[in-house]
Design a protein around this motif. Sequence first.
Motif, short mmCIF file in Angstrom:
data_model
loop_
_atom_site.label_atom_id
_atom_site.label_comp_id
_atom_site.label_asym_id
_atom_site.label_seq_id
_atom_site.Cartn_x
_atom_site.Cartn_y
_atom_site.Cartn_z
N GLU A 178 0.67 -1.13 -0.15
CA GLU A 178 0.14 0.13 -0.09
C GLU A 178 0.81 1.37 -0.01
O GLU A 178 0.55 2.29 -0.63
CB GLU A 178 -0.99 -0.11 1.07
CG GLU A 178 -2.02 -0.89 1.01
CD GLU A 178 -2.27 -2.27 1.78
OE1 GLU A 178 -0.81 -2.83 1.74
OE2 GLU A 178 -3.06 -3.07 1.82
N GLU A 179 1.98 1.22 0.82
CA GLU A 179 2.81 2.40 0.59
C GLU A 179 3.36 2.50 -0.53
O GLU A 179 3.35 3.99 -1.09
CB GLU A 179 3.99 2.06 1.67
CG GLU A 179 3.68 2.06 3.26
CD GLU A 179 4.78 1.58 4.09
OE1 GLU A 179 4.57 1.16 5.17
OE2 GLU A 179 5.97 1.75 3.55
N VAL A 181 2.12 1.71 -3.55
CA VAL A 181 0.95 2.30 -4.50
C VAL A 181 0.84 3.91 -4.10
O VAL A 181 0.47 4.33 -5.09
CB VAL A 181 -0.21 1.23 -4.18
CG1 VAL A 181 -1.31 1.98 -5.01
CG2 VAL A 181 -0.23 -0.18 -4.82
N ALA A 182 0.49 4.14 -2.85
CA ALA A 182 0.34 5.38 -2.46
C ALA A 182 1.47 6.33 -2.92
O ALA A 182 1.20 7.26 -3.44
CB ALA A 182 0.27 5.66 -1.09
N GLU A 194 -8.09 -2.21 -8.61
CA GLU A 194 -7.74 -2.88 -7.37
C GLU A 194 -8.65 -4.05 -7.26
O GLU A 194 -8.86 -4.92 -6.52
CB GLU A 194 -8.26 -2.09 -6.17
CG GLU A 194 -7.30 -0.71 -5.89
CD GLU A 194 -7.96 -0.02 -4.75
OE1 GLU A 194 -7.14 -0.02 -3.72
OE2 GLU A 194 -9.00 0.60 -4.98
N VAL A 197 -6.55 -7.17 -5.61
CA VAL A 197 -6.07 -6.71 -4.35
C VAL A 197 -6.19 -7.97 -3.39
O VAL A 197 -7.52 -8.47 -3.32
CB VAL A 197 -6.46 -5.52 -3.95
CG1 VAL A 197 -5.85 -5.29 -2.46
CG2 VAL A 197 -5.69 -4.38 -4.59
N PRO A 198 -5.34 -8.64 -2.60
CA PRO A 198 -3.87 -8.13 -2.44
C PRO A 198 -2.94 -8.68 -3.49
O PRO A 198 -1.79 -8.74 -3.17
CB PRO A 198 -3.75 -8.52 -0.75
CG PRO A 198 -4.47 -9.58 -0.84
CD PRO A 198 -5.61 -9.49 -1.79
N TRP A 201 -2.00 -4.65 -7.45
CA TRP A 201 -2.54 -3.63 -7.76
C TRP A 201 -2.11 -3.00 -9.39
O TRP A 201 -0.84 -3.01 -9.62
CB TRP A 201 -2.35 -2.04 -6.90
CG TRP A 201 -2.82 -2.36 -5.42
CD1 TRP A 201 -3.82 -1.63 -4.96
CD2 TRP A 201 -2.26 -3.18 -4.60
NE1 TRP A 201 -3.77 -2.06 -3.66
CE2 TRP A 201 -3.04 -2.88 -3.29
CE3 TRP A 201 -1.23 -4.23 -4.53
CZ2 TRP A 201 -2.91 -3.58 -2.15
CZ3 TRP A 201 -1.08 -5.15 -3.40
CH2 TRP A 201 -1.89 -4.44 -2.10
#
Length: 224
Positions: A178-179, A181-182, A194, A197-198, A201
Amino acid sequence: MSDPKQKLRYPQVREEGLDDWRFFLVKLHARFKTGSFVKGLELVTRITEAAEEADHHPDVVLTYPQVDIDLQSHDVGGVTSRDVALARRISAIAAELGIESAPREVSTLELALDVPDAAAVQPFWAAVLGYEQPHEWPEIMDPGGRNNTLWFQEAPDATGEVQQRFHLDIVVPREVAEERVAAAVAAGGTLVSEDAVPAFWVLADAHGNKVCVCTADGREPSTG
């Protein structure tokens, strides 16, 4: 653990509690932050001794200021109890030497080619790259283990003039995904999908070129 030639699935490896290691793409991966080349050489020397004792040998890359290690049972093409045991031993050696692990930093970059028919082009790419097809999956690999794997993704419409044929798959630890992707979205990217996911992505850059951020979670257990 039982049969030393039995391939372990992702949930089984996760239950082993190998805090210094991450399991994806049928290998265990670890990075140890040695801080110096000399300390790294000391670690590699100790790993060599342990590997010889176990008669089971990892792939080791010594650089300044870290040592990267991949573990796989090459005779079965996956992770077995032999790899788990050696991973534990390597972690113990690093701890004895006061060397910290950096499991959040490990990753593997794969290249994917979107094609309508993998069988029609796979031999060409294997020949031109000097790669091999080690199993029945639609991918080819560097026999020396140094260069990126190339795999072929079924895309029936990938003919004629298209914007993109290649895309990148970056595989990271689950807690990093997630980090990553962000950070990519913050850098001007777009989150395209998404849906998977997981497992992964799908993102795109400002020009629409796509990349997948992948983890082991949600994939077929046997693939890691």
